[in-house]
Design a protein around this motif. Structure first.
Motif, PDB file in Angstrom:
ATOM      1  N   GLY A 235       0.826  -1.209   0.000  1.00 53.59           N
ATOM      2  CA  GLY A 235       0.000   0.000   0.000  1.00 53.59           C
ATOM      3  C   GLY A 235       0.855   1.253   0.000  1.00 53.59           C
ATOM      4  N   VAL A 238       2.136   2.036  -3.487  1.00 51.20           N
ATOM      5  CA  VAL A 238       1.106   2.652  -4.338  1.00 51.20           C
ATOM      6  C   VAL A 238       0.856   4.104  -3.923  1.00 51.20           C
ATOM      7  CG1 VAL A 238      -1.336   2.583  -4.991  1.00 51.20           C
ATOM      8  CG2 VAL A 238      -0.001   0.469  -4.923  1.00 51.20           C
ATOM      9  N   ARG A 286       0.051   2.348 -13.508  1.00 46.23           N
ATOM     10  CA  ARG A 286      -1.332   2.438 -13.006  1.00 46.23           C
ATOM     11  C   ARG A 286      -1.958   1.048 -12.889  1.00 46.23           C
ATOM     12  NH1 ARG A 286      -3.320   7.283 -11.180  1.00 46.23           N
ATOM     13  NH2 ARG A 286      -5.339   7.038 -12.203  1.00 46.23           N
ATOM     14  N   ASP A 287      -1.691   0.198 -13.894  1.00 46.17           N
ATOM     15  CA  ASP A 287      -2.216  -1.173 -13.842  1.00 46.17           C
ATOM     16  C   ASP A 287      -1.671  -1.908 -12.619  1.00 46.17           C
ATOM     17  OD1 ASP A 287      -3.607  -0.789 -16.181  1.00 46.17           O
ATOM     18  OD2 ASP A 287      -2.056  -1.653 -17.458  1.00 46.17           O
ATOM     19  N   ALA A 289      -0.826  -0.545  -9.832  1.00 45.73           N
ATOM     20  CA  ALA A 289      -1.536  -0.012  -8.656  1.00 45.73           C
ATOM     21  C   ALA A 289      -2.911  -0.650  -8.517  1.00 45.73           C
ATOM     22  CB  ALA A 289      -1.651   1.514  -8.756  1.00 45.73           C
ATOM     23  N   VAL A 290      -3.602  -0.815  -9.643  1.00 43.36           N
ATOM     24  CA  VAL A 290      -4.939  -1.433  -9.604  1.00 43.36           C
ATOM     25  C   VAL A 290      -4.850  -2.850  -9.053  1.00 43.36           C
ATOM     26  CG1 VAL A 290      -6.842  -2.310 -11.027  1.00 43.36           C
ATOM     27  CG2 VAL A 290      -5.909  -0.039 -11.480  1.00 43.36           C
ATOM     28  N   ASP A 291      -3.905  -3.632  -9.574  1.00 38.89           N
ATOM     29  CA  ASP A 291      -3.788  -5.021  -9.134  1.00 38.89           C
ATOM     30  C   ASP A 291      -3.280  -5.127  -7.698  1.00 38.89           C
ATOM     31  OD1 ASP A 291      -4.802  -5.857 -11.459  1.00 38.89           O
ATOM     32  OD2 ASP A 291      -2.922  -6.472 -12.390  1.00 38.89           O
ATOM     33  N   SER A 293      -3.899  -2.965  -5.403  1.00 38.08           N
ATOM     34  CA  SER A 293      -5.014  -2.572  -4.528  1.00 38.08           C
ATOM     35  C   SER A 293      -5.995  -3.726  -4.351  1.00 38.08           C
ATOM     36  CB  SER A 293      -5.729  -1.326  -5.064  1.00 38.08           C
ATOM     37  OG  SER A 293      -6.539  -1.650  -6.172  1.00 38.08           O
ATOM     38  N   ARG A 294      -6.105  -4.572  -5.365  1.00 38.76           N
ATOM     39  CA  ARG A 294      -6.977  -5.754  -5.218  1.00 38.76           C
ATOM     40  C   ARG A 294      -6.450  -6.661  -4.126  1.00 38.76           C
ATOM     41  NH1 ARG A 294      -7.692  -6.443 -11.403  1.00 38.76           N
ATOM     42  NH2 ARG A 294      -9.398  -4.949 -11.682  1.00 38.76           N
ATOM     43  N   TYR A 296      -4.461  -5.658  -1.403  1.00 42.75           N
ATOM     44  CA  TYR A 296      -4.555  -5.112  -0.035  1.00 42.75           C
ATOM     45  C   TYR A 296      -5.956  -4.663   0.346  1.00 42.75           C
ATOM     46  CZ  TYR A 296      -3.450  -0.581  -2.375  1.00 42.75           C
ATOM     47  OH  TYR A 296      -3.418   0.513  -3.190  1.00 42.75           O
ATOM     48  N   LYS A 297      -6.872  -4.680  -0.617  1.00 44.73           N
ATOM     49  CA  LYS A 297      -8.254  -4.314  -0.323  1.00 44.73           C
ATOM     50  C   LYS A 297      -8.868  -5.316   0.652  1.00 44.73           C
ATOM     51  CE  LYS A 297     -12.506  -3.210  -2.779  1.00 44.73           C
ATOM     52  NZ  LYS A 297     -13.118  -3.169  -4.119  1.00 44.73           N
ATOM     53  N   ARG A 299      -7.208  -7.699   2.359  1.00 47.29           N
ATOM     54  CA  ARG A 299      -6.271  -8.166   3.375  1.00 47.29           C
ATOM     55  C   ARG A 299      -6.108  -9.682   3.343  1.00 47.29           C
ATOM     56  NH1 ARG A 299      -6.009  -4.642   8.854  1.00 47.29           N
ATOM     57  NH2 ARG A 299      -5.582  -2.692   7.830  1.00 47.29           N
ATOM     58  N   LYS A 308       2.186 -11.940  -9.157  1.00 49.48           N
ATOM     59  CA  LYS A 308       1.658 -11.289 -10.356  1.00 49.48           C
ATOM     60  C   LYS A 308       2.048  -9.804 -10.388  1.00 49.48           C
ATOM     61  CE  LYS A 308      -2.436 -10.317 -12.967  1.00 49.48           C
ATOM     62  NZ  LYS A 308      -3.762  -9.747 -12.753  1.00 49.48           N
TER      63      LYS A 308
ATOM     64  N   TRP B  51      -8.925   8.493  -6.642  1.00 54.37           N
ATOM     65  CA  TRP B  51      -8.779   7.229  -7.363  1.00 54.37           C
ATOM     66  C   TRP B  51      -8.796   6.100  -6.349  1.00 54.37           C
ATOM     67  CZ3 TRP B  51      -3.951   4.425  -9.415  1.00 54.37           C
ATOM     68  CH2 TRP B  51      -4.313   3.498 -10.406  1.00 54.37           C
ATOM     69  N   ILE B  56      -7.977   3.384  -1.133  1.00 53.89           N
ATOM     70  CA  ILE B  56      -7.956   2.171  -0.305  1.00 53.89           C
ATOM     71  C   ILE B  56      -6.631   2.093   0.461  1.00 53.89           C
ATOM     72  CG2 ILE B  56      -8.055  -0.354  -0.312  1.00 53.89           C
ATOM     73  CD1 ILE B  56      -9.605  -0.053  -3.040  1.00 53.89           C
ATOM     74  N   ALA B  57      -5.522   2.397  -0.229  1.00 51.38           N
ATOM     75  CA  ALA B  57      -4.210   2.356   0.423  1.00 51.38           C
ATOM     76  C   ALA B  57      -4.146   3.369   1.569  1.00 51.38           C
ATOM     77  CB  ALA B  57      -3.099   2.621  -0.593  1.00 51.38           C
TER      78      ALA B  57
END
Lengths: 331, 145
Positions: A235, A238, A286-287, A289-291, A293-294, A296-297, A299, A308, B51, B56-57
């Protein structure tokens, strides 16, 4: 008193202060131009430093270096002052305002009350311009804000004398000498070469090598540190990448804007192509960061997820390595 | 020339793709500036309300601090640490940052976490901590005040 100063929002604070101070002194230089000439783009992993109990990576050059390099390469001279006491710092600030001279200040973010609570960490390398004083309040042009704002004497003193890593010690700076005409061409080439050198440096904690290093660490974190800590670390990466001021994609888009502007000034079409390429690399960040976040969203994540995103970083490292090797040859 | 990742958008950050997700920036009336390309491929700027991957972070980072603060609070109540550690966490600090504010070595600050040492601290040192946390010495001694 209020100095006739034009506030223009920028993505990043240091670029914005430089760009706005230059405009005040009669030179129109865009934010990406300041960033590019100042060789602001970077990737670095600082293994000896922990912020918020997590390792630190940075996507930009050390605070202050962007302005220093920009100034050196364009023939501008900057005066910088730090102070042992708050009284001296205030007196020098007031003196400059009296002389109709807006100044840049380095400040800590934790006590900047106009920032939302979750952005207020002990981060001491924020930059702003003070352009006057009215009814006991300092008039503030914070480049990341849409509008100007103000701070009381006490509030300003607190942020100027924040403590911890990169403590500003009242740090105040402003340009004092200018060339007759701003010669950008040579400065642009120097700025680009420097960035290419940094990004391909044979040092494990700088540039593409540092990106690879972080990718390797991410693979190890879940087993070594546990999922909770691994996610906290991820996190933070990101956040550093997409923090206010990066312009998105860890400054890669600002750099794209710089290369596009540079291609026109240098009449070099290849730079325009390079601008597109770094923009695409920005998209890859950015991609990532998206992955990330999936992961750590929730946990909860499988080892596969960490591998990955590590793969994504490894790909980015390869692309940036090729990119900066090519860019070096284009100018 | 670029391999497409599973969730890649079309290539290049477009002005109309700059994220406008909900975030706490709105409450402070802040919009952050992005660089993006317009329909002609020219770079321009666009403001963003936030964003999700970053929000979330950020939320997690705040939660982490809240957890640390709660743990410190329990430790104070169990008399295994002094209130200094609790207030340090409450102010998002670590030992290094707090030591820098009080102008002491980190090991000395850490020693002040020991309830037995904390009890014997003189008024001057207590006041120093209290000033940094912007509380009274009474509040420093008792986190319920």
């Amino acid at each position: 008193m209020e100095i006739n100063f034009t506030h223009k929002q920028s993505a990043h604070c240091e670029n914005g202060v430089v760009s706005n101070l230059m405009r005040f002194n009669g030179f129109e230089v865009s934010e990406p131009m300041v960033f590019g000439i100042g060789s602001g783009l970077l990737f670095s992993y600082l293994p000896f430093l922990k912020v918020n109990h997590a390792p630190v990576v940075t996507y930009r050059a050390m605070p202050g270096t962007i302005f220093n390099r920009f100034a050196k390469r364009t023939g501008v001279k900057i005066k910088r002052e730090k102070f042992s006491t708050a009284q001296k710092a205030k007196a020098r600030l007031d003196e400059n305002l009296e002389k109709n001279n807006p100044v840049g200040l380095q400040v800590g973010v934790y006590n900047l009350l106009y920032f939302p609570e979750e952005y207020r960490f002990h981060f001491n390398a924020h930059n702003m311009v003070v352009y006057g004083k009215k009814e006991g309040r300092y008039l503030i042009s914070d480049p990341v804000m849409e509008e100007v704002t103000s701070l009381s004497e006490k509030e300003l003193e607190k942020v100027r004398f924040a403590k911890g890593a990169f403590a500003p010690k009242g740090h105040m700076y402003y340009p004092i000498e200018f060339p007759d005409k701003l010669e950008l061409k040579k400065a642009i080439v120097k700025g680009i070469k420097h960035t290419c050198k940094d990004m391909t440096a044979p040092v494990p904690i700088v540039g593409v090598k540092a990106i690879r290093k972080i990718a390797k660490l991410i693979r190890k974190w879940p087993a070594k540190k546990g999922v909770k800590t691994a996610n906290h670390y991820l996190g933070q990466i990101v956040r550093m990448q997409e923090e206010i001021g990066t312009g998105g994609g860890g400054f890669r888009y600002i750099y794209g804007a710089f290369l596009q502007e540079a291609s026109k000034i240098l009449e070099n079409d290849q730079l325009s192509t390079m601008s597109k390429e770094i923009t695409q690399i920005g998209d890859l960040w950015r991609d990532f960061a998206v992955d990330a976040s999936r992961i750590y969203k929730n946990r909860s994540a499988t080892e596969d997820g960490y591998n990955k995103v590590a793969d994504q970083l490894a790909t980015i490292a390869d692309k940036e390595e090729a990119f900066f090797k090519k860019l070096k040859k284009v100018v | 020339m670029y391999s497409k990742l599973s969730n890649s958008r079309n290539i290049e950050m477009k002005k109309n793709e700059v994220p406008q997700d909900k975030s706490n920036l709105e409450s402070a009336n802040i919009k952050e500036m992005y660089y993006a390309v317009d329909e002609n491929g020219e770079y321009t700027t666009e403001l963003s309300t936030g964003w999700d991957p970053k929000t979330i972070a950020l939320d997690n980072a705040i939660k982490d601090i809240e957890e640390r603060t709660e743990i410190a609070k329990q430790k104070v109540l169990n008399n295994t640490t002094s209130p200094i550690e609790y207030y340090m966490e409450l102010h998002k600090m670590d030992v290094g940052i707090l030591a820098s504010y009080v102008g002491m070595w980190a090991w000395r600050v850490k020693r002040h976490f020991k309830p037995s040492v904390f009890k014997k601290l003189n008024k001057k040192i207590l006041q120093k901590y209290a000033d940094i946390f912007e509380i009274t010495v009474e509040q420093l001694k008792d986190i319920h005040k």
